[in-house]
Design an enzyme around this catalytic site. Structure first.
Site, PDB file in Angstrom:
ATOM      1  N   SER A 150       0.875  -1.174   0.000  1.00 33.06           N
ATOM      2  CA  SER A 150       0.000   0.000   0.000  1.00 33.06           C
ATOM      3  C   SER A 150       0.907   1.217   0.000  1.00 33.06           C
ATOM      4  O   SER A 150       2.077   1.122   0.385  1.00 33.06           O
ATOM      5  CB  SER A 150      -0.840  -0.018   1.283  1.00 33.06           C
TER       6      SER A 150
ATOM      7  N   TYR B 287      -1.627  -1.369  10.705  1.00 35.75           N
ATOM      8  CA  TYR B 287      -1.778  -1.550   9.259  1.00 35.75           C
ATOM      9  C   TYR B 287      -0.575  -0.956   8.522  1.00 35.75           C
ATOM     10  O   TYR B 287       0.033  -1.613   7.678  1.00 35.75           O
ATOM     11  CB  TYR B 287      -3.079  -0.887   8.788  1.00 35.75           C
TER      12      TYR B 287
HETATM   13  N1  LIG Z   1      -8.700  -0.293  -0.933  1.00 34.76           N
HETATM   14  C1  LIG Z   1      -7.660   0.453  -0.630  1.00 34.76           C
HETATM   15  O1  LIG Z   1      -7.774   1.676  -0.460  1.00 34.76           O
HETATM   16  C2  LIG Z   1      -6.288  -0.171  -0.547  1.00 34.76           C
HETATM   17  C3  LIG Z   1      -5.174   0.674  -0.651  1.00 34.76           C
HETATM   18  C4  LIG Z   1      -3.907   0.123  -0.569  1.00 34.76           C
HETATM   19  C5  LIG Z   1      -3.752  -1.234  -0.379  1.00 34.76           C
HETATM   20  N2  LIG Z   1      -4.843  -2.031  -0.266  1.00 34.76           N
HETATM   21  C6  LIG Z   1      -4.636  -3.470  -0.040  1.00 34.76           C
HETATM   22  O2  LIG Z   1      -5.249  -4.186  -1.099  1.00 34.76           O
HETATM   23  C7  LIG Z   1      -5.529  -5.513  -0.650  1.00 34.76           C
HETATM   24  C8  LIG Z   1      -6.944  -5.881  -1.090  1.00 34.76           C
HETATM   25  O3  LIG Z   1      -7.848  -5.033  -0.421  1.00 34.76           O
HETATM   26  P1  LIG Z   1      -9.142  -4.427  -1.112  1.00 34.76           P
HETATM   27  O4  LIG Z   1      -8.982  -2.968  -1.140  1.00 34.76           O
HETATM   28  O5  LIG Z   1      -9.446  -5.149  -2.362  1.00 34.76           O
HETATM   29  O6  LIG Z   1     -10.217  -4.718   0.047  1.00 34.76           O
HETATM   30  P2  LIG Z   1     -11.459  -5.718   0.129  1.00 34.76           P
HETATM   31  O7  LIG Z   1     -12.417  -5.427  -0.979  1.00 34.76           O
HETATM   32  O8  LIG Z   1     -11.939  -5.603   1.521  1.00 34.76           O
HETATM   33  O9  LIG Z   1     -10.810  -7.162  -0.124  1.00 34.76           O
HETATM   34  C9  LIG Z   1     -10.036  -7.806   0.863  1.00 34.76           C
HETATM   35  C10 LIG Z   1      -9.850  -9.259   0.496  1.00 34.76           C
HETATM   36  O10 LIG Z   1      -9.038  -9.883   1.518  1.00 34.76           O
HETATM   37  C11 LIG Z   1      -9.693 -11.068   1.941  1.00 34.76           C
HETATM   38  N3  LIG Z   1      -9.420 -11.364   3.345  1.00 34.76           N
HETATM   39  C12 LIG Z   1      -9.563 -10.536   4.413  1.00 34.76           C
HETATM   40  N4  LIG Z   1      -9.333 -11.212   5.553  1.00 34.76           N
HETATM   41  C13 LIG Z   1      -9.047 -12.492   5.189  1.00 34.76           C
HETATM   42  C14 LIG Z   1      -8.759 -13.683   5.927  1.00 34.76           C
HETATM   43  N5  LIG Z   1      -8.737 -13.696   7.272  1.00 34.76           N
HETATM   44  N6  LIG Z   1      -8.514 -14.819   5.249  1.00 34.76           N
HETATM   45  C15 LIG Z   1      -8.559 -14.827   3.884  1.00 34.76           C
HETATM   46  N7  LIG Z   1      -8.849 -13.748   3.140  1.00 34.76           N
HETATM   47  C16 LIG Z   1      -9.091 -12.590   3.789  1.00 34.76           C
HETATM   48  C17 LIG Z   1     -11.189 -10.783   1.745  1.00 34.76           C
HETATM   49  O11 LIG Z   1     -11.905 -12.009   1.576  1.00 34.76           O
HETATM   50  P3  LIG Z   1     -12.935 -12.645   2.637  1.00 34.76           P
HETATM   51  O12 LIG Z   1     -13.537 -11.531   3.427  1.00 34.76           O
HETATM   52  O13 LIG Z   1     -13.908 -13.374   1.766  1.00 34.76           O
HETATM   53  O14 LIG Z   1     -12.101 -13.576   3.443  1.00 34.76           O
HETATM   54  C18 LIG Z   1     -11.179 -10.004   0.432  1.00 34.76           C
HETATM   55  O15 LIG Z   1     -11.177 -10.888  -0.662  1.00 34.76           O
HETATM   56  C19 LIG Z   1      -5.297  -5.514   0.851  1.00 34.76           C
HETATM   57  O16 LIG Z   1      -4.060  -6.112   1.145  1.00 34.76           O
HETATM   58  C20 LIG Z   1      -5.271  -4.030   1.212  1.00 34.76           C
HETATM   59  O17 LIG Z   1      -4.503  -3.772   2.359  1.00 34.76           O
HETATM   60  C21 LIG Z   1      -6.106  -1.533  -0.362  1.00 34.76           C
END
Ligand SMILES: NC(=O)c1ccc[n+]([C@@H]2O[C@H](COP(=O)([O-])OP(=O)(O)OC[C@H]3O[C@@H](n4cnc5c(N)ncnc54)[C@H](OP(=O)(O)O)[C@@H]3O)[C@@H](O)[C@H]2O)c1
Length: 250
Positions: free
Chosen positions: A131, A144
């Protein structure tokens, strides 16, 4: 090639899955919500294996690797992750532990095990989703931000080890700023800036990964933030980050 994608039930992981499938890669999709993974699998034009798993369990990364033994994986996308807003003393320890297990420990284990296989075969791609939080201190989302800094630093170190050994294995860290996914709801934040669409971030991620780019920062704003942060004294940066975070309070 076959790609293993964690956190494929939503957001960036789901969009990376769609893109890799459109390029003809077979997929292994991991997350806790089996129904979401099955829905996604049904819409994709390639063979897909759905593996429901909770990566917050101790040793979950290694357990997943063992479960898949015998299946060749060529692309590892360590994407699963979540954040939690709050003062350090107020975020429950159990949630911190789960966050570090998913965002750091499971990613570390999967990276270690597949990286070793990839090095032996002298082929393979690892995309670690960090991130822009990795570039900055993060009061009010302390665990985080600290975890994402680990992911970036780990990936950078491996990149240099690979380069020096002349390996053809490629490692990349994806470092987006705010992205429109379920992340903010889970983390209990409201982004002050409008996030990037997650399919756009996924496109930058897949393109960067196949080019062997070390750090992938989608969008101009975060590139500028990363550049500018280098010139500020740490304590000024901390104060700025505090105010930026405070505005995210839901
Ligand atoms: N959105 C942002 O602003 C942003 C910015 C920078 C980086 N990121 C990073 O991008 C990545 C994806 O996030 P996103 O933005 O796409 O958010 P999201 O829509 O909330 O997706 C998160 C994913 O992680 C999975 N996950 C969470 N806890 C888990 C667990 N205990 N076991 C297995 N899977 C788990 C969730 O699946 P289930 O709930 O089905 O398990 C979901 O598929 C993350 O690493 C996040 O830190 C996001």
């Amino acid at each position: 090639m076959t790609a293993l994608i964690t956190g494929a039930s939503s957001g960036i992981g789901r969009d990376i899955a769609r893109l890799l499938a459109a390029q003809g890669h077979e997929l292994i999709l991991v997350a806790r919500r089996r129904d979401r993974l099955e829905q996604l699998a049904a819409e994709l034009p390639v063979p897909v294996t759905v593996v429901p798993a909770d990566l917050s369990e101790p040793g979950a990364g290694e357990a997943l690797y063992r479960r898949l033994e015998g299946r060749q994986v060529d692309i590892l996308v360590n994407n699963a992750g979540f954040g939690a807003f709050g003062l350090f003393e107020e975020t429950p320890l159990a949630r911190d532990r789960a966050m570090l297990a998913v965002n750091v420990a499971a990613l570390h284990e999967l990276t270690k095990l597949y990286y070793t296989d990839f090095k032996r075969r002298d082929a393979g791609y690892i995309l670690n989703v960090a991130s822009s939080a990795a570039f900055l201190p993060g009061p009010l989302l302390a665990e985080y931000y600290a975890g994402k800094a680990y992911v970036l630093r780990l990936t950078q170190a491996l990149y240099e080890e690979l380069r020096r050994s002349g390996s053809h294995v490629r490692v990349s860290a994806l470092c987006p700023g705010p992205v429109r996914t379920e992340f903010d709801t889970t983390a209990g934040v409201t982004f002050s800036a409008r996030g990037l669409p997650s399919d756009k971030v996924a496109r930058a991620a897949v393109r960067g990964m196949f080019r062997g780019k070390l750090v992938i920062v989608p969008g101009l704003t975060m590139k500028l933030v990363r550049f500018g942060a280098r010139f500020l004294p740490d304590k000024w940066l901390l104060r700025l980050c505090w105010h930026a975070q405070k505005r995210k309070e839901s």
